[in-house]
Each structure stands twice: as structure tokens, then as C-alpha cells.
Design a protein around this motif. Structure first.
Motif, PDB file in Angstrom:
ATOM      1  N   ILE A  63      38.023  51.048  55.388  1.00 32.36           N
ATOM      2  CA  ILE A  63      38.763  50.222  54.427  1.00 32.36           C
ATOM      3  C   ILE A  63      37.770  49.548  53.498  1.00 32.36           C
ATOM      4  O   ILE A  63      36.913  48.793  53.958  1.00 32.36           O
ATOM      5  CB  ILE A  63      39.581  49.145  55.165  1.00 32.36           C
ATOM      6  CG1 ILE A  63      40.495  49.796  56.197  1.00 32.36           C
ATOM      7  CG2 ILE A  63      40.376  48.299  54.176  1.00 32.36           C
ATOM      8  CD1 ILE A  63      41.052  48.815  57.200  1.00 32.36           C
ATOM      9  N   GLN A  64      37.885  49.842  52.236  1.00 35.55           N
ATOM     10  CA  GLN A  64      37.124  49.033  51.270  1.00 35.55           C
ATOM     11  C   GLN A  64      38.111  48.106  50.591  1.00 35.55           C
ATOM     12  O   GLN A  64      38.423  47.055  51.105  1.00 35.55           O
ATOM     13  CB  GLN A  64      36.324  49.915  50.322  1.00 35.55           C
ATOM     14  CG  GLN A  64      35.120  50.545  51.030  1.00 35.55           C
ATOM     15  CD  GLN A  64      34.090  51.122  50.092  1.00 35.55           C
ATOM     16  OE1 GLN A  64      33.920  50.680  48.963  1.00 35.55           O
ATOM     17  NE2 GLN A  64      33.385  52.135  50.542  1.00 35.55           N
ATOM     18  N   CYS A  65      38.657  48.486  49.434  1.00 34.68           N
ATOM     19  CA  CYS A  65      39.620  47.564  48.821  1.00 34.68           C
ATOM     20  C   CYS A  65      40.918  47.528  49.609  1.00 34.68           C
ATOM     21  O   CYS A  65      41.670  46.563  49.557  1.00 34.68           O
ATOM     22  CB  CYS A  65      39.863  47.931  47.365  1.00 34.68           C
ATOM     23  SG  CYS A  65      41.005  49.310  47.116  1.00 34.68           S
ATOM     24  N   GLY A  66      41.230  48.593  50.330  1.00 38.43           N
ATOM     25  CA  GLY A  66      42.417  48.606  51.180  1.00 38.43           C
ATOM     26  C   GLY A  66      43.702  48.975  50.465  1.00 38.43           C
ATOM     27  O   GLY A  66      44.760  49.000  51.096  1.00 38.43           O
ATOM     28  N   TYR A  67      43.619  49.274  49.182  1.00 37.84           N
ATOM     29  CA  TYR A  67      44.852  49.566  48.440  1.00 37.84           C
ATOM     30  C   TYR A  67      45.477  50.879  48.888  1.00 37.84           C
ATOM     31  O   TYR A  67      46.692  51.019  48.940  1.00 37.84           O
ATOM     32  CB  TYR A  67      44.547  49.594  46.936  1.00 37.84           C
ATOM     33  CG  TYR A  67      45.747  49.290  46.078  1.00 37.84           C
ATOM     34  CD1 TYR A  67      46.256  47.998  45.996  1.00 37.84           C
ATOM     35  CD2 TYR A  67      46.379  50.284  45.347  1.00 37.84           C
ATOM     36  CE1 TYR A  67      47.363  47.705  45.211  1.00 37.84           C
ATOM     37  CE2 TYR A  67      47.483  50.005  44.554  1.00 37.84           C
ATOM     38  CZ  TYR A  67      47.967  48.715  44.495  1.00 37.84           C
ATOM     39  OH  TYR A  67      49.065  48.438  43.714  1.00 37.84           O
ATOM     40  N   CYS A  68      44.629  51.847  49.232  1.00 38.21           N
ATOM     41  CA  CYS A  68      45.140  53.149  49.671  1.00 38.21           C
ATOM     42  C   CYS A  68      45.363  53.205  51.176  1.00 38.21           C
ATOM     43  O   CYS A  68      45.892  54.196  51.680  1.00 38.21           O
ATOM     44  CB  CYS A  68      44.142  54.245  49.281  1.00 38.21           C
ATOM     45  SG  CYS A  68      42.589  54.114  50.215  1.00 38.21           S
ATOM     46  N   THR A  69      44.932  52.168  51.891  1.00 39.78           N
ATOM     47  CA  THR A  69      44.875  52.247  53.355  1.00 39.78           C
ATOM     48  C   THR A  69      46.228  52.481  54.022  1.00 39.78           C
ATOM     49  O   THR A  69      46.342  53.363  54.889  1.00 39.78           O
ATOM     50  CB  THR A  69      44.199  50.985  53.913  1.00 39.78           C
ATOM     51  OG1 THR A  69      42.912  50.864  53.308  1.00 39.78           O
ATOM     52  CG2 THR A  69      44.050  51.047  55.424  1.00 39.78           C
ATOM     53  N   LEU A 108      44.746  59.413  47.013  1.00 37.14           N
ATOM     54  CA  LEU A 108      43.483  59.243  46.299  1.00 37.14           C
ATOM     55  C   LEU A 108      42.844  57.920  46.690  1.00 37.14           C
ATOM     56  O   LEU A 108      43.511  56.885  46.759  1.00 37.14           O
ATOM     57  CB  LEU A 108      43.708  59.250  44.784  1.00 37.14           C
ATOM     58  CG  LEU A 108      44.153  60.569  44.166  1.00 37.14           C
ATOM     59  CD1 LEU A 108      44.359  60.406  42.655  1.00 37.14           C
ATOM     60  CD2 LEU A 108      43.133  61.670  44.437  1.00 37.14           C
ATOM     61  N   CYS A 109      41.554  57.975  46.940  1.00 34.97           N
ATOM     62  CA  CYS A 109      40.797  56.759  47.222  1.00 34.97           C
ATOM     63  C   CYS A 109      39.598  56.760  46.296  1.00 34.97           C
ATOM     64  O   CYS A 109      38.847  57.730  46.249  1.00 34.97           O
ATOM     65  CB  CYS A 109      40.339  56.736  48.674  1.00 34.97           C
ATOM     66  SG  CYS A 109      39.294  55.319  49.049  1.00 34.97           S
ATOM     67  N   ARG A 110      39.417  55.697  45.546  1.00 37.38           N
ATOM     68  CA  ARG A 110      38.298  55.635  44.609  1.00 37.38           C
ATOM     69  C   ARG A 110      37.109  54.884  45.209  1.00 37.38           C
ATOM     70  O   ARG A 110      36.059  54.817  44.595  1.00 37.38           O
ATOM     71  CB  ARG A 110      38.782  54.944  43.324  1.00 37.38           C
ATOM     72  CG  ARG A 110      37.850  55.043  42.132  1.00 37.38           C
ATOM     73  CD  ARG A 110      37.563  56.468  41.682  1.00 37.38           C
ATOM     74  NE  ARG A 110      37.070  56.495  40.303  1.00 37.38           N
ATOM     75  CZ  ARG A 110      36.566  57.558  39.718  1.00 37.38           C
ATOM     76  NH1 ARG A 110      36.484  58.702  40.368  1.00 37.38           N
ATOM     77  NH2 ARG A 110      36.146  57.506  38.461  1.00 37.38           N
ATOM     78  N   CYS A 111      37.295  54.306  46.409  1.00 39.22           N
ATOM     79  CA  CYS A 111      36.241  53.440  46.950  1.00 39.22           C
ATOM     80  C   CYS A 111      35.342  54.129  47.973  1.00 39.22           C
ATOM     81  O   CYS A 111      34.140  53.911  47.978  1.00 39.22           O
ATOM     82  CB  CYS A 111      36.850  52.230  47.649  1.00 39.22           C
ATOM     83  SG  CYS A 111      37.901  51.205  46.627  1.00 39.22           S
ATOM     84  N   THR A 112      35.935  54.912  48.881  1.00 39.63           N
ATOM     85  CA  THR A 112      35.199  55.242  50.105  1.00 39.63           C
ATOM     86  C   THR A 112      34.421  56.545  50.070  1.00 39.63           C
ATOM     87  O   THR A 112      33.522  56.741  50.886  1.00 39.63           O
ATOM     88  CB  THR A 112      36.179  55.366  51.292  1.00 39.63           C
ATOM     89  OG1 THR A 112      37.107  56.435  51.002  1.00 39.63           O
ATOM     90  CG2 THR A 112      36.947  54.081  51.510  1.00 39.63           C
ATOM     91  N   GLY A 113      34.795  57.465  49.205  1.00 41.93           N
ATOM     92  CA  GLY A 113      34.203  58.803  49.298  1.00 41.93           C
ATOM     93  C   GLY A 113      34.761  59.574  50.481  1.00 41.93           C
ATOM     94  O   GLY A 113      34.279  60.656  50.795  1.00 41.93           O
ATOM     95  N   HIS A 122      40.199  52.619  39.204  1.00 42.39           N
ATOM     96  CA  HIS A 122      40.577  51.889  40.427  1.00 42.39           C
ATOM     97  C   HIS A 122      42.051  52.183  40.697  1.00 42.39           C
ATOM     98  O   HIS A 122      42.867  52.269  39.773  1.00 42.39           O
ATOM     99  CB  HIS A 122      40.335  50.385  40.271  1.00 42.39           C
ATOM    100  CG  HIS A 122      40.471  49.881  38.867  1.00 42.39           C
ATOM    101  ND1 HIS A 122      41.690  49.686  38.266  1.00 42.39           N
ATOM    102  CD2 HIS A 122      39.538  49.588  37.932  1.00 42.39           C
ATOM    103  CE1 HIS A 122      41.502  49.270  37.029  1.00 42.39           C
ATOM    104  NE2 HIS A 122      40.200  49.206  36.796  1.00 42.39           N
ATOM    105  N   ILE A 123      42.401  52.288  41.974  1.00 43.81           N
ATOM    106  CA  ILE A 123      43.765  52.716  42.296  1.00 43.81           C
ATOM    107  C   ILE A 123      44.765  51.582  42.042  1.00 43.81           C
ATOM    108  O   ILE A 123      45.885  51.837  41.612  1.00 43.81           O
ATOM    109  CB  ILE A 123      43.847  53.249  43.742  1.00 43.81           C
ATOM    110  CG1 ILE A 123      42.826  54.382  43.938  1.00 43.81           C
ATOM    111  CG2 ILE A 123      45.250  53.755  44.048  1.00 43.81           C
ATOM    112  CD1 ILE A 123      43.026  55.603  43.063  1.00 43.81           C
ATOM    113  N   GLU A 124      44.379  50.344  42.301  1.00 42.21           N
ATOM    114  CA  GLU A 124      45.249  49.248  41.875  1.00 42.21           C
ATOM    115  C   GLU A 124      45.046  49.058  40.378  1.00 42.21           C
ATOM    116  O   GLU A 124      43.940  48.778  39.922  1.00 42.21           O
ATOM    117  CB  GLU A 124      44.882  47.939  42.585  1.00 42.21           C
ATOM    118  CG  GLU A 124      45.798  46.790  42.163  1.00 42.21           C
ATOM    119  CD  GLU A 124      45.188  45.399  42.390  1.00 42.21           C
ATOM    120  OE1 GLU A 124      45.929  44.485  42.747  1.00 42.21           O
ATOM    121  OE2 GLU A 124      43.962  45.223  42.178  1.00 42.21           O
TER     122      GLU A 124
END
Ligand code: FES
Ligand code: FES
Length: 1006
Positions: free
Chosen positions: A104-110, A140-145, A413-415
Motif C-alpha cells: 500500500i502506498q497511497c492506498g487509492y487502488c488498494t 491500475l496502480c501508479r505508485c507501487t510498480g 495519479h489514480i485519485e
């Protein structure tokens, strides 16, 4: 109409409108874990729910379609284990695995990822990595790779199979002394014991210089402090806080690239039922400003207005609407009648400076900064000369010149950008916004709204990714103007299309490089000219482009006398065009510079038949040397000399080479060819890079720390966690000083009413700058605790001879050298309730006098199809010197996510406009960002140096992963097939063209 459904095991009957999507209905019913990624078209997957057990994007179906079906969201899965007297089953194993693995980075996609994983594991409890990637590919997740989410799902699978899953920490052992043994050969690494996993959650760490002291919290892979709420999809983001009576805002965007508004009639829109306000430039004060979220005074021209009688790009603002619903607001936009008088439009940056070019900014209110000149369409002009470049060229045996080009790309960013504004009961304007820069937003909004700063409160909840896109005061003014006009709360969020047409992006540039080199590979002079396109407004124009040279041209100083007195020139013109404005994007101008520099270095090495890595290392800056730009330029402010104390680059190269198997592959014809597939060629490439850490003498962070009755602490920081984990690493630093655990430090960020000032999250500054502020605040608290502990211990034992300096804080105790101690809880109770009562608290601030550069060696391995030009990136290895690593999980997550964003820059992402300035890319179909099932293998290695300018020896890690991937891939393509692709991304078409003109493919002239 009415529908019946089972939602999270509860049978419900809802009244809905037939046209409403399931996403809209769920969010209206406060099922807030279902996130709007802005696309509303099934592209991003952030709104996924389970319908009868299968993942479905809630924006793609009507609510009416779930009549009679079972819908599951993350609200129905798992609970926090300990809720006072009530005990629960705790989190679902998938949720636990996501937290432990750092997924979890930003958690928006979590929430969507967890649901997708649940679907997979219920039908297959032993999935392969490929199957996991396939399952996660819909989100899609833009934070974690994706490395850590994949690891989390495999970990959860092992747990669900009943296997014993060791704690993540067991994979992690920080070596205690030098030297440590790292594998020399690829493939030597131990694999995780419970699965066929090939992803690596914990990076390798090599210590190059021993740190000054042993730490217990700093260096530990602590869980993110906000992970528990994010993995449960609890209300955390701006859009989760919409109350009743809130109006929805929409903006009418310009359909033309350059025009004056001759006439605008909003009467029909205003007359529409449900419309609360329609605003045009005629209704609000005309205040010139810059949207760039930077310190005061903003180092760029003031050239923007909330609304203007002129539009300067397709997507520029024309009018604001607030209405009872989004549908009514959309309808109202259609009723606004606008007559435009079109002006010639400049779409290509080369045209901006041509004689007779139309002037994009002719408003009398325009305020110049430094060398901006609106009459020449110049937002900024940079001229930096270090040493004597002409003499350096005279002394060279070869002069090499090359032209390079980099595209406009987006943070994605997804959000989306999102804001909620309202008046509170004291008539103060509350701005709840997804921003990287809450304090800048407050300061910048005050004159625009004609409110004093003290009547504005900016609250930053969780941010669903920013990457620089939210280092901008982009939409806060829209909602706030409408709240002033209506007196009501207003909610405004961008759609994905809005993000593409009306947001900010990375500056596209055309770069010319000229390098003088001696026969032995010594660089005698290096000159860069960059033509940079700021689009319609000059936000970040000077500073982004300045950093293209300041960091891109600082690495190679030369050897011998050139090392002592390097000859470097960096000139740039940053021009206005009638395209969407550029702005801040992670890396901040530096990826553009390194695309050119590292492609050029590779070509020089090959042309002069030098070893490409030795050539780089021969000329690279070394520890103890002066940063060559430090006396020449400082973002428009007075430059001051600065020594580079720590350089772990050589070790980065060594460890990266071992990890990718450089010696076995480079110059090995067998490896380059693939048996039976003569049309496929393998290649390997390197780029070495440096960044900076914060802006010296300017970036300031503040923190306050307060002790509670039980010996826990409230840490308030103005620093802005965008999902990077900065709240966690700041808590780790406070816990380190206070001798407690991270869970004893309750972090809150950020609220301009309560948290101390901080410039915000940018320039890779938070861990370094805000972290030092936290340490200062914690030192004050620790000192006070020690003083009290001395008194308390002497009270128990009057014979004790002891001073506060002799007290150690650890394991939640204040301990004297003889082993006697008081607990921190006892100290807190004593301070708050018993003796000489006081609130133990401390405030700290920090401004740095230096910007210590992190260094990295980036490696890429590719396969090129020489018939089609298709490039497949197989592996990326990044070895980074970011000083001491405070949290290897969050830090490696930053590197993995950054490398993947940079991979898009290398091979797939670009934003293109037609001759009318209309964007080609408006969604995630045309603008492709990498999915979980498209990833190359990623490997991160930390080369840990001890940076003396920081109490814990750290440097930045957030931006440097963006710098080297594209040139390493470009160099690997050259290695594979001899094609020089000098404009990124390396699309099949560009590679194919380069292959066709291979005989003179290099535009480098010798
Ligand atoms: S897929 Fe539903 S909002 Fe993107
Ligand atoms: S953690 Fe996936 S989008 Fe941020």
C-alpha cells in the motif's frame, strides 16, 4: 425504481434512478471504499467490486443491473482486530499481507486490488506469479510498480493454504559491519521460502560507510502507519467527506487554443433548475497569480487568473458552475453561450520565439520573474556558464554534438484532483483538498479570494498519489469561489479527461548537447541548450528547466584539471505555447536532462571505443568535490557553495552490474542473439544519474510533538504524505529519539490550523527536511523527559549522582547508567498530574544548508524485434545511494514505483496535440500506463552511505528513480540492434525508423 440486493451479507432494498451507475449509487450510500478513478469507463479499475463473487468495475454497470445479486465491497471484509472491549476476527489474510508486504502506498487502488485477489484465491489457493499478475492487471496502480502487491497476494495464498508464513522482517537483515557479502552472479539470491516468488519485497542493502550509531527504529521495515485504514477502505480521501447540502462544481473548458471571449451569456444556465451559481470573469476579482505551489516569492511569472476574458489552450477555464447534482451542472455547461474571437495559436515550441509570433501573455497585470519576457513568449531564460567552455572545447581532441527530444507526459495519479470547500461556523473558509502543498495553497488563495490567510484553513486528508501534479494550486480556487458565491459547500473533482486536457504535465524539451573529449576519455567541456515548453502558463517554468541543467549537467565534471575547474554551460529558453501548461512532475526537469546526457555519454564511449562504464566513472563527480552548479544557480535565488559529501556511485555501479550480469552479457554476441529467432536481439544498457535533496536555504519543515498520559506521543507535521510513507518514516525518526515503538507515535499531517508550517511534499525533501525538524522536536521532548526522569530517580534514591545527559531512552523507559529507570508512562503521569505540572512538548524546524545528491546506477535489459521495432524491457535494476535508508520497504516501494513511471517515459507514454491544440490522449486507453501483467523484473539495491549533513545520515530517494530508466533503455536498444533512438519514448515506430536509417542513425557529430 427499487432494487433488492445483498450488500456485504446484508439484504437491502434501495430506491435508485434507472440511469445511475452502481459506482454513483454505492458512493451516495456511503460505501466509500469504492473509489472513483475519474475514468468512469472501466479503464482504471479503482471502482471494482465483487458481483456474485466476480470483480466488476462499478462504473461500467447500472445499479439496476445488480437487482437480485450479491455485491461485496471491502467494507464487508475484515475489521481492525482490537476495538476496545469488542474483539473481532481481525483483518482478512489478504489485507494483512498487503500491510506486511508494503503493498500500500497511497492506498487509492488498494480496496480494488484486495477484492481482485480475493476472487483469485477463492478459486485457486496456489496461484503462480503470472496468475496473480493477470488478476491484478485490471487495477491500475501508479505508485507501487506492482512488485509488493504481487508479493502480498502470494503471501496471503501461502497463509490461506495453512503454511507458516515468516514475518517480512525475517527476510531482512541489515548487515552490522563492513564489508557485506552480496551475490556476484545473477540468480544467487535466496528465494522466499514459502512460494515460487520472483518478486523481491526487501531490497538488498550494502553499507558503504558505517553509520555513527546503532538504531532500533531507523532502518527497520516498519508497517505504514496509515495502512490499516487504507486496506479497509475507510474514509480517508477528500471525496469521502462530502456532506449533505453539498453542491457539485463543473468547469466549462475552452474548445479553442487561443482566443478572446467576445461575448458570454450564462443567463440560460443560471435559470436552470438546480443551478446555484454560474461564474465568469465578469463576476470575480481579477487577481493575477501563479498556480505553482512554491515558496514565497514564487520563482516564476505571475500570469494566471481564476477566470479571464482570454483563453490560452484547449482546456483553459471559461466559466464555473455549481449545481445540486453533477448531471444538472453538466447540463448548465451546455447552456452557456460563448462567442470566441480566435487568435493565431502556437502549438510547437519552436514557433514561440519566431519573429512576429503572436504574444500569448499580453495582459497588463503580468508580473515578470527574473528573465521572463512575455513579449518574446519567454516564461524564463536561463544562462549559466561555469569555467571556460570555449577554452575546454579548444583543448578537446573530439567535439561531439547531439540533438535529443523528450515528450510531455503526465503524472497520472489514480485519485484525480479533488477539493471540498465550505464555510465553517466561524465563517472561515475550509478547503479540504488533495494537495502536496497545503501551506502554499493557503497563502496563494488568500489574495485570490480576498480573504486574509487567518480566515482560510487547508486540510489535507490522505492523498491518492501526486507525483508533482498536486504541487499546484489547480482547482481549489474554483470550489472556493463557488462557496463564496453560494454560501454552500462545494465539491469539485476532475474526470480523467479533465486530467489530460486541463491539468499539468512534464515539460517537453528539445535539447542540444555539445561535449569536448580528449582521446583518453577526459571530458574537457560540456554544453547543453534546452528549449522547454511551459504551455500556456509559466508555472514551475524556471525551476523545472533550471534543474534539467543543475542536476543533469552536474554529474560529469571531467578529470584532472577539469575536475578541479569544470567547464559547463547550460542555457535554456522556456517558452509559452497554446498547449496545456507543464508543471512539476516527479524528477522535476532532471529526467529530461539525463535522457540527453546519458544517451550522449553512451554514444561518445562507443565512438571513441572506450568502456562505457569506465568512461562515466572517470569523469563523474566524487565525494568531497564542489557541486559545480552550487555557485552558479539556485532556482532564481542567491547560490551558495556546496560540497558533495557522499557519493556511493561506484558501488552502485558494481552492485548493479553484478545483479544484472553485466560482465556476462555486455560484449557477448551469444547473449545478444536468440536461437531460432534472428529477428529478436537482446541488449543491455546503463545510465548513471544524480538528483538533489530539497532546496537549500529555502525548504523549511516544522514539527511538534506532545507527550500523552500513557507515554505515547502526538506528532504533528505540516509535511504531506502522498502515499510515499513519509508519515511512517517521520514516526520512525521520532520513535528512535524517544526510545519507543512507531505505534507509540500518532502522526497527523496536515492541517494549516494545527500542524506546523512545512513547504510540503516536493523536491525529495520530506524525509530529509521534515525528518530533521521531527528529530529536533523529539530532541527537545527527550531532554525534558530526561530532566524529569533524573528528578524522579533521585526522589527514589537520593544518593544517585546523575545528570540528564546520562539518561538513555529506550524500550519506553528513561534509564540511568546503573540500570534504574522510570517508564515513560510514569514520566508522563508525573508531568501531567503530580509534580511541577507541565505539558511536555517540543517544536522543531529545519532548513538545510545543503542539498546532498543521491546517486544511482540504472540498468536495463531489452529485447528488440528488428522487424517491427517493438521493444520489450525484460529487467530493470537500480542501485541507489540514498544515504541511510529509514524504512527499506517504503523506500524500495518508492524505487519500484518510480522505475515503472519512468518505464512509461522510456517506451510508451507521451501526450501529443494536433495543429489546433487538441489532445490526442484523453484517457488510459490512448495513454497507456503499465499494468501488473506487463512488468519487467525489477530489482532494487540500496548502497547505504552516511550523509553527514543529516542527523540520521539520509538523503532523498523519491525522485531519482525517474531519471535513469529511459536512457538506460535507449542505450540497451542501441546495444541490441545499433539503433539510436534520440526522441523518447522508444515506440515501435521510432525504433523502426532508427533501424531503417542505421547507417547514419546517430545524430551525434564528431
Ligand atoms: S474503472 Fe471505474 S472509475 Fe475507472
Ligand atoms: S497505491 Fe496504487 S495507486 Fe497508489
Amino acid at each position: 425504481m427499487f432494487i433488492k440486493l445483498t450488500l456485504n451479507q446484508n439484504e437491502l432494498e434501495w430506491e435508485i434512478q434507472p440511469h445511475q451507475t452502481l459506482l454513483d449509487v454505492l458512493r451516495n450510500k456511503h460505501i466509500l471504499s469504492v473509489k472513483n478513478g475519474g475514468c468512469k469507463n472501466g479503464e482504471c479499475g479503482s471502482c471494482a467490486v465483487l458481483i456474485d463473487g466476480k470483480p466488476v468495475n462499478a462504473c461500467t454497470i447500472l445499479a439496476a443491473q445488480v437487482d437480485g445479486h450479491q455485491v461485496d465491497t471491502i467494507e464487508g471484509i475484515g475489521e481492525t482486530l482490537d476495538q476496545g472491549w469488542k474483539k473481532t476476527q481481525g483483518l482478512h489474510p489478504i489485507q494483512t499481507a498487503f500491510i506486511e508486504s508494503g503493498a500500500i502506498q497511497c492506498g487509492y487502488c488498494t480496496p480494488a486490488m484486495v477484492l481482485a485477489a480475493k476472487h483469485l484465491l477463492e478459486k485457486n489457493d496456489s496461484p503462480t506469479e503470472e496468475e496473480v499478475r493477470d488478476t491484478l492487471s485490471g487495477v491500475l496502480c501508479r505508485c507501487t510498480g506492482y512488485t509488493k502487491p504481487v508479493e502480498a497476494v502470494l503471501r496471503a495464498a501461502a497463509f490461506l493454504r495453512g503454511e507458516i508464513v515468516p514475518p517480512i522482517e525475517s527476510d531482512y537483515q541489515l548487515p552490522e559491519s563492513l564489508p557485506i557479502d552480496l551475490p556476484d552472479q545473477p540468480g544467487d539470491e535466496p528465494t522466499a521460502p514459502y512460494t515460487n516468488l520472483t518478486t523481491k519485497v526487501i531490497p538488498k542493502i550494502s553499507i558503504q560507510q558505517e553509520s555513527k550509531k546503532k538504531t532500533t527504529q531507523v532502518g527497520k521495515p516498519s508497517k505504514k502507519v496509515d495502512a490499516q485504514k487504507l486496506v479497509q477502505g475507510k474514509p480517508a480521501f477528500v471525496a469521502d467527506f462530502i456532506g449533505r447540502d453539498t453542491l457539485v462544481a463543473k468547469v466549462l473548458f475552452s474548445p479553442v487554443a487561443h482566443a478572446t471571449i467576445k461575448h458570454i451569456d450564462v443567463s440560460k444556465a443560471r435559470a436552470l433548475d438546480g443551478v446555484a451559481a454560474v461564474l465568469t470573469y465578469q463576476d470575480i476579482p481579477r487577481v493575477v497569480y501563479s498556480t505553482a505551489g512554491q515558496s514565497h516569492p514564487i520563482p516564476g511569472p505571475l500570469d494566471a487568473f481564476s477566470l479571464d476574458h482570454k483563453v490560452r489552450f484547449v482546456g483553459d477555464r471559461v466559466a464555473f458552475v455549481a449545481a445540486e447534482t453533477a448531471e444538472i451542472a453538466e447540463q448548465a455547461l451546455k447552456l452557456i453561450e460563448v462567442e470566441y474571437e480566435e487568435l493565431p495559436a502556437i502549438i510547437d515550441m519552436e514557433d514561440a520565439m519566431k519573429p512576429g509570433a503572436v504574444q500569448i501573455h499580453d495582459e497588463p497585470e503580468y508580473v515578470n520573474f527574473a528573465d521572463s519576457d512575455p513579449q518574446k513568449n519567454l516564461a524564463a531564460e536561463i544562462r549559466i556558464d561555469i569555467g571556460d567552455v570555449e577554452q575546454g572545447f579548444k583543448e578537446a581532441d573530439y567535439i561531439l554534438e547531439g540533438d535529443y527530444e523528450v515528450p510531455k507526459v503526465q503524472q497520472a495519479h489514480i485519485e484525480p484532483h479533488v477539493v471540498l470547500t465550505y464555510w465553517d461556523a466561524d465563517d472561515r473558509m475550509i478547503i479540504k483538498t488533495s494537495t502536496q502543498v497545503p501551506f502554499h495553497v493557503r497563502r496563494m488563495l488568500a489574495p485570490i479570494l480576498q480573504l486574509p490567510v487567518r480566515r482560510i484553513r487547508v486540510i489535507k486528508p490522505r492523498v491518492g498519489g501526486g507525483f508533482g501534479g498536486k504541487q499546484e494550486m489547480l482547482i481549489e480556487d474554483v470550489a472556493a469561489h463557488l462557496t463564496i458565491a453560494t454560501g454552500r459547500p462545494v465539491f469539485y473533482e476532475y474526470s480523467r479527461e479533465d486530467e489530460f486536457v486541463s491539468s499539468r504535465s512534464r515539460h517537453p524539451m528539445r535539447i542540444h548537447l555539445k561535449t569536448g573529449v580528449k582521446r583518453d576519455g577526459t571530458i574537457t567541456a560540456n554544453e547543453m541548450y534546452a528549449l522547454s515548453d511551459t504551455g500556456a502558463y509559466g508555472c514551475h517554468a524556471l525551476t523545472v528547466t533550471g534543474n534539467t541543467g543543475h542536476k543533469g549537467m552536474a554529474l560529469y565534471v571531467g578529470e584532472g584539471k577539469y575536475r578541479e575547474n569544470p567547464n559547463i554551460r547550460f542555457y535554456a529558453d522556456v517558452v509559452y505555447t497554446n498547449t496545456p501548461p507543464s508543471g512539476a512532475y516527479r524528477g522535476y526537469g532532471v529526467p529530461q536532462g539525463y535522457w540527453a546526457v546519458e544517451r550522449q555519454m553512451e554514444k561518445i564511449a562507443r565512438a571513441l571505443q572506450l568502456d562505457s562504464i569506465e568512461f562515466r566513472m572517470k569523469n563523474a563527480i566524487r565525494a568531497g568535490e564542489m557541486h559545480p552548479f552550487s555557485t552558479a544557480w539556485s532556482e532564481g535565488r542567491e547560490p551558495k557553495p556546496e560540497i558533495v559529501h557522499t557519493v556511493g556511485l561506484e558501488e552502485c555501479v558494481n552492485q548493479g552490474k553484478a545483479a544484472i550480469g553485466w560482465d556476462q552479457k555486455y560484449n557477448n554476441p551469444d547473449w545478444h542473439n536468440i536461437p531460432d529467432k534472428p529477428y529478436l536481439k537482446r541488449g543491455i544498457g546503463i545510465a548513471t544519474v544524480m538528483q538533489g535533496t530539497a532546496i537549500p536555504y529555502l525548504d523549511m519543515g516544522g514539527a511538534s510533538l506532545k507527550m500523552n498520559d500513557d507515554g505515547s506521543f502526538n506528532l504533528l507535521v505540516g509535511a504531506t504524505d502522498l502515499g510515499t510513507g513519509s508519515d511512517t518514516v517521520l514516526a520512525q525518526m521520532a520513535a528512535e529519539v524517544l526510545g519507543v515503538e512507531v505505534e507509540d507515535v500518532i502522526v497527523y499531517s496536515s492541517d494549516t490550523d494545527f500542524t506546523p508550517f512545512d513547504v510540503g511534499a516536493y523536491a525529495s525533501s520530506t524525509t530529509y527536511i521534515s525528518g530533521a525538524a521531527v528529530i529536533r522536536a523529539a530532541d527537545k521532548v527527550a531532554r525534558r523527559i530526561a530532566e524529569r526522569a533524573v528528578n524522579m530517580l533521585k526522589e527514589k534514591n537520593p544518593a544517585l549522582e546523575i545528570t540528564p545527559e546520562e539518561i538513555d531512552l529506550y524500550e519506553k523507559k528513561a534509564i540511568a547508567p546503573d540500570g534504574s529507570f522510570v517508564t515513560l508512562e510514569e514520566v508522563a503521569l508525573n508531568a501531567l498530574h503530580h509534580t511541577d505540572q507541565e505539558q511536555i512538548m517540543g517544536v522543531g524546524s529545519f532548513v538545510s544548508e545543503s542539498s546532498p545528491p543521491p546517486f544511482a546506477a540504472q540498468f536495463a535489459e531489452v529485447v528488440v524485434d528488428i522487424v517491427t521495432g517493438q521493444v520489450r524491457v525484460e529487467k530493470l535494476v537500480m542501485a541507489v545511494d540514498s544515504g541511510v535508508i529509514v524504512n527499506p520497504i517504503t523506500a524500495s516501494g518508492q524505487v519500484e514505483g518510480g522505475m515503472v513511471q519512468a518505464l512509461g517515459y522510456a517506451v510508451s507514454e507521451e501526450m501529443v496535440y494536433d495543429q489546433h491544440g487538441i489532445a490526442r490522449e484523453k484517457d488510459f486507453v490512448d495513454y497507456h500506463i503499465f499494468r501488473a501483467d506487463e512488468m519487467p523484473e525489477l530489482e532494487t539495491i540500496f548502497i547505504q552511505t552516511y550523509e553527514p549533513t543529516h542527523p540520521f545520515g539520509l538523503k532523498a530517494v523519491a525522485e531519482i528513480p525517474l531519471d535513469g530508466v529511459a536512457p538506460a533503455v535507449g542505450n540497451a536498444i542501441l546495444d541490441a540492434c545499433g539503433a539510436n533512438v534520440d526522441s523518447n519514448p522508444a515506440t515501435p515506430e521510432r525504433v523502426w525508423r532508427a533501424l531503417q536509417s542505421k547507417s547514419d542513425a546517430s545524430n551525434t557529430r564528431i
